[in-house]
Motif scaffolding. Structure first.
Motif, mmCIF file in Angstrom:
data_model
loop_
_atom_site.group_PDB
_atom_site.id
_atom_site.type_symbol
_atom_site.label_atom_id
_atom_site.label_comp_id
_atom_site.label_asym_id
_atom_site.label_seq_id
_atom_site.Cartn_x
_atom_site.Cartn_y
_atom_site.Cartn_z
ATOM 1 N N LYS A 289 -6.001 2.222 -0.080
ATOM 2 C CA LYS A 289 -5.471 0.899 -0.410
ATOM 3 C C LYS A 289 -5.378 0.017 0.838
ATOM 4 N N LEU A 290 -4.956 0.614 1.949
ATOM 5 C CA LEU A 290 -4.831 -0.168 3.181
ATOM 6 C C LEU A 290 -6.196 -0.612 3.674
ATOM 7 N N ILE B 59 1.864 5.756 3.081
ATOM 8 C CA ILE B 59 0.961 4.637 2.824
ATOM 9 C C ILE B 59 -0.431 5.156 2.488
ATOM 10 N N CYS B 60 -1.006 4.672 1.410
ATOM 11 C CA CYS B 60 -2.329 5.096 0.963
ATOM 12 C C CYS B 60 -3.400 4.508 1.884
ATOM 13 N N ARG C 218 -7.200 -3.562 1.731
ATOM 14 C CA ARG C 218 -6.392 -4.729 2.109
ATOM 15 C C ARG C 218 -6.901 -5.324 3.425
ATOM 16 N N CYS D 8 0.820 -1.221 0.000
ATOM 17 C CA CYS D 8 0.000 0.000 0.000
ATOM 18 C C CYS D 8 0.851 1.267 0.000
#
Length: 223
Positions: A114-115, A110-111, A118, A29
């Motif tokens: 996206k995290l 860190i995006c 995930r 991410c």
């Protein structure tokens, strides 16, 4: 919070086993690596943030300010894979504390989107955040309660004891910042520190106050 599992906790064994997957998820991410110079803000109080920041090495400070200009200095952290922005990530709230680089350091950006995706795909990884946030909450509550119930001198001594045990939060080399961290003036802080030095409990070190006599410290704190 730390990327690595905290040394204590109910889910220590499970977290140790999951750690490679958690590290892999954070790396997947990551948007980029950004360098920060001393004095540069990593996160700014009141701003909306769509990123988390992973600092593997370096020293950062945390502070909060009000419109009058009064500053509360939470302290400094010597980072060992430290993650910042996790509270804002889950709460979707504006940044609570200014996070400032005290040394030149690199931070993995860190995006948050996206995290989030995930974690929805691998919900067991949320355990890292839950365990770390619980530990940090209890730690912060302990500090806050002590500062409300005890005088400045006691809290200076108590913090030295905590740092000796495990707490990663460190003091500042700047005396004015130390006073702000205890919610008082530099004059009151100096007087409290002098009281501890005169009793032989605390000494003056290169980076700030140090324990001069552990037995006296324990007696003073009634430990």
């Amino acid at each position: 919070m730390q990327q690595q599992p905290y040394p204590l906790g109910r889910f220590q064994a499970e977290l140790q086993a999951l750690e490679p997957r958690f590290a892999s998820a954070l790396e997947a991410c990551r948007l980029h690596l950004r360098r920060y110079l001393p004095g540069e803000s990593i996160m700014r109080q009141g701003e909306q943030c769509e990123h988390l920041y992973l600092v593997k090495r370096g020293r950062v400070s945390l502070n909060s300010a009000v419109h009058s200009g009064r500053l509360f200095q939470l302290g400094e952290i010597e980072c060992h894979h430290q993650i910042f922005g996790e509270m804002e990530f889950f709460g979707a709230a504006p940044v609570q504390w200014n996070v400032v680089a005290e040394t030149e350091l690199d931070a993995s950006v860190i995006c948050a989107h996206k995290l989030a995706q995930r974690l929805l795909a691998e919900p067991e990884l949320v355990l890292f955040f839950a365990a770390a946030l619980a530990c940090d909450y209890l730690d912060t509550l302990d500090i806050t309660t002590s500062r409300l119930l005890h005088p400045i001198a006691y809290n200076i001594a108590y913090e030295l004891w905590r740092e000796r045990q495990r707490t990663p939060m460190l003091g500042s080399r700047k005396r004015a910042h130390e006073a702000a961290r205890f919610g008082t003036t530099e004059r009151v802080y100096r007087r409290a520190l002098k009281e501890l030095i005169e009793q032989g409990i605390v000494g003056e070190g290169i980076d700030g106050p140090v324990i001069a006599d552990l037995a006296k410290l324990r007696t003073y704190l009634s430990l």
